[in-house]
Every structure is written in C-alpha cells, then in structure tokens.
Design a protein around this motif. Structure first.
Motif, PDB file in Angstrom:
ATOM      1  N   GLN A 216     -14.004 -19.211  32.502  1.00  0.00           N
ATOM      2  CA  GLN A 216     -13.629 -20.090  33.767  1.00  0.00           C
ATOM      3  C   GLN A 216     -12.966 -18.793  34.469  1.00  0.00           C
ATOM      4  N   LYS A 217     -11.925 -17.986  33.734  1.00  0.00           N
ATOM      5  CA  LYS A 217     -11.296 -17.038  34.568  1.00  0.00           C
ATOM      6  C   LYS A 217     -12.092 -15.807  35.076  1.00  0.00           C
ATOM      7  N   LEU A 218     -13.382 -15.554  34.362  1.00  0.00           N
ATOM      8  CA  LEU A 218     -14.429 -14.644  34.835  1.00  0.00           C
ATOM      9  C   LEU A 218     -15.001 -15.323  36.147  1.00  0.00           C
ATOM     10  N   GLY A 219     -15.017 -16.615  36.396  1.00  0.00           N
ATOM     11  CA  GLY A 219     -15.662 -17.146  37.712  1.00  0.00           C
ATOM     12  C   GLY A 219     -16.474 -18.368  37.428  1.00  0.00           C
ATOM     13  N   ALA A 220     -16.650 -18.639  36.125  1.00  0.00           N
ATOM     14  CA  ALA A 220     -17.682 -19.884  35.742  1.00  0.00           C
ATOM     15  C   ALA A 220     -16.937 -21.112  36.368  1.00  0.00           C
ATOM     16  N   HIS A 221     -17.629 -21.983  36.979  1.00  0.00           N
ATOM     17  CA  HIS A 221     -17.109 -23.305  37.569  1.00  0.00           C
ATOM     18  C   HIS A 221     -17.279 -24.442  36.364  1.00  0.00           C
ATOM     19  N   GLU A 222     -18.439 -24.004  35.420  1.00  0.00           N
ATOM     20  CA  GLU A 222     -18.305 -25.138  34.204  1.00  0.00           C
ATOM     21  C   GLU A 222     -18.663 -24.478  33.214  1.00  0.00           C
ATOM     22  N   VAL A 223     -18.404 -24.960  31.860  1.00  0.00           N
ATOM     23  CA  VAL A 223     -18.805 -24.310  30.769  1.00  0.00           C
ATOM     24  C   VAL A 223     -19.403 -25.472  29.869  1.00  0.00           C
ATOM     25  N   ILE A 224     -20.515 -25.140  29.131  1.00  0.00           N
ATOM     26  CA  ILE A 224     -21.212 -25.912  28.219  1.00  0.00           C
ATOM     27  C   ILE A 224     -21.356 -25.200  26.811  1.00  0.00           C
ATOM     28  N   LEU A 225     -20.988 -25.993  25.953  1.00  0.00           N
ATOM     29  CA  LEU A 225     -21.070 -25.399  24.658  1.00  0.00           C
ATOM     30  C   LEU A 225     -22.279 -25.773  23.801  1.00  0.00           C
ATOM     31  N   SER A 226     -22.989 -25.029  23.763  1.00  0.00           N
ATOM     32  CA  SER A 226     -24.570 -25.037  23.480  1.00  0.00           C
ATOM     33  C   SER A 226     -24.836 -25.549  22.036  1.00  0.00           C
ATOM     34  N   THR A 227     -23.804 -25.561  20.999  1.00  0.00           N
ATOM     35  CA  THR A 227     -23.838 -26.130  19.772  1.00  0.00           C
ATOM     36  C   THR A 227     -23.337 -27.487  19.648  1.00  0.00           C
ATOM     37  N   ASP A 228     -23.012 -28.181  21.058  1.00  0.00           N
ATOM     38  CA  ASP A 228     -22.755 -29.511  21.044  1.00  0.00           C
ATOM     39  C   ASP A 228     -23.576 -30.543  21.611  1.00  0.00           C
ATOM     40  N   LYS A 229     -24.595 -31.212  20.967  1.00  0.00           N
ATOM     41  CA  LYS A 229     -25.438 -31.941  21.441  1.00  0.00           C
ATOM     42  C   LYS A 229     -25.277 -32.727  22.721  1.00  0.00           C
ATOM     43  N   ALA A 230     -24.251 -33.382  22.466  1.00  0.00           N
ATOM     44  CA  ALA A 230     -23.887 -34.232  23.597  1.00  0.00           C
ATOM     45  C   ALA A 230     -23.515 -33.524  24.926  1.00  0.00           C
ATOM     46  N   GLN A 231     -22.994 -32.425  24.803  1.00  0.00           N
ATOM     47  CA  GLN A 231     -22.873 -31.435  26.186  1.00  0.00           C
ATOM     48  C   GLN A 231     -24.266 -31.112  26.689  1.00  0.00           C
ATOM     49  N   MET A 232     -25.176 -30.712  25.956  1.00  0.00           N
ATOM     50  CA  MET A 232     -26.354 -30.005  26.060  1.00  0.00           C
ATOM     51  C   MET A 232     -27.137 -31.285  26.812  1.00  0.00           C
ATOM     52  N   LYS A 233     -27.035 -32.513  26.311  1.00  0.00           N
ATOM     53  CA  LYS A 233     -27.748 -33.629  26.760  1.00  0.00           C
ATOM     54  C   LYS A 233     -27.135 -34.267  28.103  1.00  0.00           C
ATOM     55  N   ALA A 234     -25.870 -33.927  28.208  1.00  0.00           N
ATOM     56  CA  ALA A 234     -25.309 -34.345  29.532  1.00  0.00           C
ATOM     57  C   ALA A 234     -25.708 -33.609  30.642  1.00  0.00           C
ATOM     58  N   ALA A 235     -26.204 -32.545  30.304  1.00  0.00           N
ATOM     59  CA  ALA A 235     -26.430 -31.320  31.349  1.00  0.00           C
ATOM     60  C   ALA A 235     -27.891 -31.148  31.474  1.00  0.00           C
ATOM     61  N   SER A 236     -28.533 -32.068  30.953  1.00  0.00           N
ATOM     62  CA  SER A 236     -30.231 -32.026  31.161  1.00  0.00           C
ATOM     63  C   SER A 236     -30.544 -32.157  32.775  1.00  0.00           C
ATOM     64  N   LYS A 237     -31.479 -31.148  32.923  1.00  0.00           N
ATOM     65  CA  LYS A 237     -32.129 -30.964  34.421  1.00  0.00           C
ATOM     66  C   LYS A 237     -30.954 -30.728  35.503  1.00  0.00           C
ATOM     67  N   THR A 238     -30.040 -30.050  35.232  1.00  0.00           N
ATOM     68  CA  THR A 238     -29.192 -29.928  36.279  1.00  0.00           C
ATOM     69  C   THR A 238     -29.049 -28.447  36.935  1.00  0.00           C
ATOM     70  N   LEU A 239     -29.697 -27.401  36.189  1.00  0.00           N
ATOM     71  CA  LEU A 239     -29.871 -25.991  36.737  1.00  0.00           C
ATOM     72  C   LEU A 239     -31.228 -25.706  37.265  1.00  0.00           C
ATOM     73  N   ASP A 240     -30.933 -24.656  38.448  1.00  0.00           N
ATOM     74  CA  ASP A 240     -32.084 -23.975  38.642  1.00  0.00           C
ATOM     75  C   ASP A 240     -32.655 -22.915  38.168  1.00  0.00           C
ATOM     76  N   LEU A 241     -31.541 -22.270  37.344  1.00  0.00           N
ATOM     77  CA  LEU A 241     -31.899 -20.859  36.827  1.00  0.00           C
ATOM     78  C   LEU A 241     -30.936 -20.500  35.530  1.00  0.00           C
ATOM     79  N   LEU A 242     -31.850 -19.941  34.649  1.00  0.00           N
ATOM     80  CA  LEU A 242     -30.895 -19.444  33.517  1.00  0.00           C
ATOM     81  C   LEU A 242     -31.070 -18.098  33.286  1.00  0.00           C
ATOM     82  N   MET A 243     -30.022 -17.478  32.865  1.00  0.00           N
ATOM     83  CA  MET A 243     -30.264 -15.879  32.631  1.00  0.00           C
ATOM     84  C   MET A 243     -29.822 -15.866  31.051  1.00  0.00           C
ATOM     85  N   ASN A 244     -30.877 -15.627  30.317  1.00  0.00           N
ATOM     86  CA  ASN A 244     -30.532 -15.617  28.851  1.00  0.00           C
ATOM     87  C   ASN A 244     -30.246 -14.382  28.183  1.00  0.00           C
ATOM     88  N   THR A 245     -29.020 -14.070  27.743  1.00  0.00           N
ATOM     89  CA  THR A 245     -28.449 -12.725  27.458  1.00  0.00           C
ATOM     90  C   THR A 245     -28.358 -12.619  26.090  1.00  0.00           C
TER      91      THR A 245
END
Ligand code: NAP
Ligand code: ZN
Length: 350
Positions: A216-245
């Motif tokens: 958040q300090k770096l500039g993220a508006h939101e954070v998703i913990l990818s190991t948390d299934k509930a957070q991943m499910k809640a964020a389903s179909k919400t993004l246009d673009l993913l940068m996988n690093t």
C-alpha cells in the motif's frame, strides 16, 4: 584491452568471488563506462546457478548498470566523458531485422546480445555483466540517466523498471483499468509504482501477508493474499490485466479467475522449470489472453527513465558491498529484500 576487476561464479555450485576480465578499448561507436552501481536481479541468480540451461562460466552477472562515461570512440555522438549513463539487459542486436528497425531490439530475430552470458562478437567469447568496475558498450545500447534520479536507486529501472513499463504500456494500463501485480519483489514493486503513476487501479497479489502494508505504501490500492482462498474467490473477475512476476515454478492458472472477460495475464517471471499447461476452459470461457513480455526496446527504456524522472519514481533499494552478493542471493530467495539489492561497485574497486 584493460584488465578489469569483476565478481564471477566459476560453476553452478560455487559462490561468486573475485575475478579479472578484459574490457575492450572503445571502438569508433563505443562508450566506456566506470560502473558505480549494479542492481541484483533474480535473473542473475537463475543464471549463476544454472537454473536456466546454457550458462557459460565463468559467469559475471549484472544487468542493472549505472555509472559515468570515462571514454568515447570518435564516432560517438550521444555521449561525452562525465555523462551519467546506464546499461540494461542488452549490449547489442543485429540492427537490421524487422524488430530492431521497429525499436524492439529485445525481440531481435537472430537474438539480442545479453549483457552477460551472450555471444561477444568482439572477444569471440561470452559477455560479462555489471558485477565489475567498467564496461564498454556500443552507444546505441547506452541510456541517459536523468539528473533528477539518484544513480543507485535508478539502477534497477534498467531491468526491473522496463520489464514492467513495457507490458503495462502495451496492454494499456491507465485510468479505468484494474491491474493486478503478482509477486512483490524487484519487478513487482516497480510494477506497483509504474501502474499507479500511469493512473491504473492497482491490486497487489502476494503470497506474503507481511508485505501488505508495504504494497500500500508503494501505491497499491488493494492487496490480495493469494494463499487465502476466500480472498481469491471474492476477487473473481475483477481485474483487466495481470502482470505475473513470480520467479518460482507455480500454477499461473490459479490467477486467471481474477480476470474479467477479455482480460490478459502477462508472464514476466522465468521460473527454472516448465509451467503447467493453460486451463483451457477458463481461457475460452472468458475470452482471456495468456501473454509474455521481456524487458523493452532502447527507445522505450529511455522513455521509461524519463517517465520515472517526471513522476519521481525510483526503486526501493538496500545497498550492499560486492562481497555480500552471495548472502544477498540467499536473502532474495527467502523474499528478504525491500525490494532490490544494489551493489556499490566502489567496494569492488577498493
Ligand atoms: P524477486 O525479487 O525474487 O521477486 C519474486 C517474487 O515472486 C517474490 O518476491 C515473491 O513475491 C514471488 N514468489 C516467489 N516464489 C513464489 C511462489 N512459489 N509462488 C508465488 N509467488 C512467489 O525476483 P525479480 O528480480 O523480481 O524477478 C522475478 C522473475 O522475473 C525472475 O524469474 C526473473 O528471472 C524474471 N525476470 C524476467 C524479465 C523479463 O524480461 N521478462 C526481466 C527480469 C527478470 P510475494 O512474496 O509477494 O509472493
Ligand atoms: Zn533482470
């Protein structure tokens, strides 16, 4: 030729230690640079440890190079002695193919010449990178570091910065776009800063709960913990673009569920082993794209440096001495770096 101090790995299983290399005297179009700082990229570690096939030893890594011009050949027009300059992941390309003519030297058809582990057409051997006190590079592949940027924190822009800037631009990150950055490391933290500066809504997707506040300090508006299934499910179909690093082998399909219709996931990390095949149903069911991207062209890299100067963007760095690089690799593997190590090359010259 000038004998030049460097740090090299002699094999995939030995630590980097002192080594002497030869740097050529500047030819007509060459620029000789005294290296001040060099960033530590995860690609250095993959290469040194032979995690990608084809490492040539001795291996002198380093492709986030900044320093000052100390000599120029008679045909050099862009640089003079004393200029603040940088060199990224390439030191040459064919200059004639469709890609090179389009300013996409990174996609040179016969292949660009990597700053390290590439075929050095001058020596006939392989190229040596920035863990050294000097380098000689043809002027087309030398970048100007804007005065507004501190040299050490600008070094990681030469790889981590451009590797995110190029695909973010290509995929039109900007106002109205929701962009997820997967992995908060060297590349990822630049992705957060750049996507934010481009005006996108930025979502950090991390496996490390302790990095949430930083994201958040770096500039993220939101954070998703990818190991948390509930957070991943809640964020389903919400993004246009993913940068996988992500630097480790993993199942990128797990992130596809985050994409809206017509979304795209761009693979940027280069894990050591092959990744699982795409989960076809999710792709065709949502008209998704799986894409890839590598660094950026020279003109685009200069554009990125100028963009960073305008938007006051540099890397968050931890300075190290040259002889700390082996420990730094271990710490990078543990995710214990905020968020890029940069080597002070004065500690190699001493
Ligand atoms: P890094 O600083 O080590 O960051 C990698 C991040 O990946 C980690 O901080 C971690 O973030 C995440 N991660 C690690 N293991 C994971 C796992 N098993 N599952 C999910 N996430 C995991 O590395 P980097 O220097 O940014 O480089 C990243 C990758 O990009 C490397 O493979 C490198 O070779 C490659 N690279 C590619 C290009 C290109 O042109 N395409 C250029 C430079 C580098 P969290 O803790 O937030 O999960
Ligand atoms: Zn790199």
């Amino acid at each position: 030729m000038t004998a030049t101090r460097a740090f090299a790995a002699q094999s995939a299983t030995t630590p980097l230690t002192h080594f002497t290399i030869n740097r050529r005297e500047p030819g007509p179009k060459d620029v000789k640079i005294a290296i001040e700082y060099c960033g530590v990229c995860h690609s250095d570690l993959h290469t040194v440890r032979g995690e990608w096939s084809g490492t040539k030893y001795p291996c002198v890594p380093g492709h986030e190079i900044v320093g000052k011009v100390v000599a120029v050949g008679p045909g050099v027009s862009k640089f003079k002695v004393g200029d603040r300059v940088g060199v990224g992941c390439m030191v040459d390309s064919c200059g004639e193919c469709e890609s090179c003519k389009a300013g996409l030297e990174q996609y040179c058809y016969p292949g660009n010449v990597g700053t390290y582990n590439g075929h050095d057409k001058h020596s006939g051997g392989h190229t040596f990178g920035g863990y050294s006190t000097a380098i000689t590079v043809t002027e087309h592949f030398v970048l100007s570091i804007p005065d507004a940027l501190p040299m050490n924190a600008a070094a990681p822009l030469l790889c981590a910065g451009i590797t995110l800037y190029s695909p973010l631009k290509h995929w039109h990150a900007g106002p109205g776009k929701r962009v997820g950055i997967i992995g908060l490391g060297g590349l990822g933290h630049m992705g957060v800063k750049l996507a934010r500066a481009m005006g996108a809504h930025v979502v950090m997707i991390t496996t490390s709960p302790e990095k949430a506040a930083d994201a958040q300090k770096l500039g993220a508006h939101e954070v998703i913990l990818s190991t948390d299934k509930a957070q991943m499910k809640a964020a389903s179909k919400t993004l246009d673009l993913l940068m996988n690093t992500v630097s480790a082998t993993h199942d990128y399909n797990a992130y596809q569920r985050l994409l809206r219709i017509d979304g795209a996931q761009v693979l940027l990390g280069v894990p050591p082993t092959d990744m699982p095949p795409p989960a076809v149903g999710r792709f065709i069911g949502n008209r998704l794209t799986l894409a890839g991207s590598t660094i950026g062209g020279i003109a685009e890299t200069q554009e990125m440096l100028d963009f960073c100067a305008t938007h006051n963007i540099v890397s968050d760095i931890e300075m190290i001495r040259m002889d700390q690089v082996n420990d730094a690799y271990e710490r990078m593997l543990k995710g214990d770096v905020k968020y890029r190590f940069v080597i002070d090359m004065a500690t190699l010259a001493a």
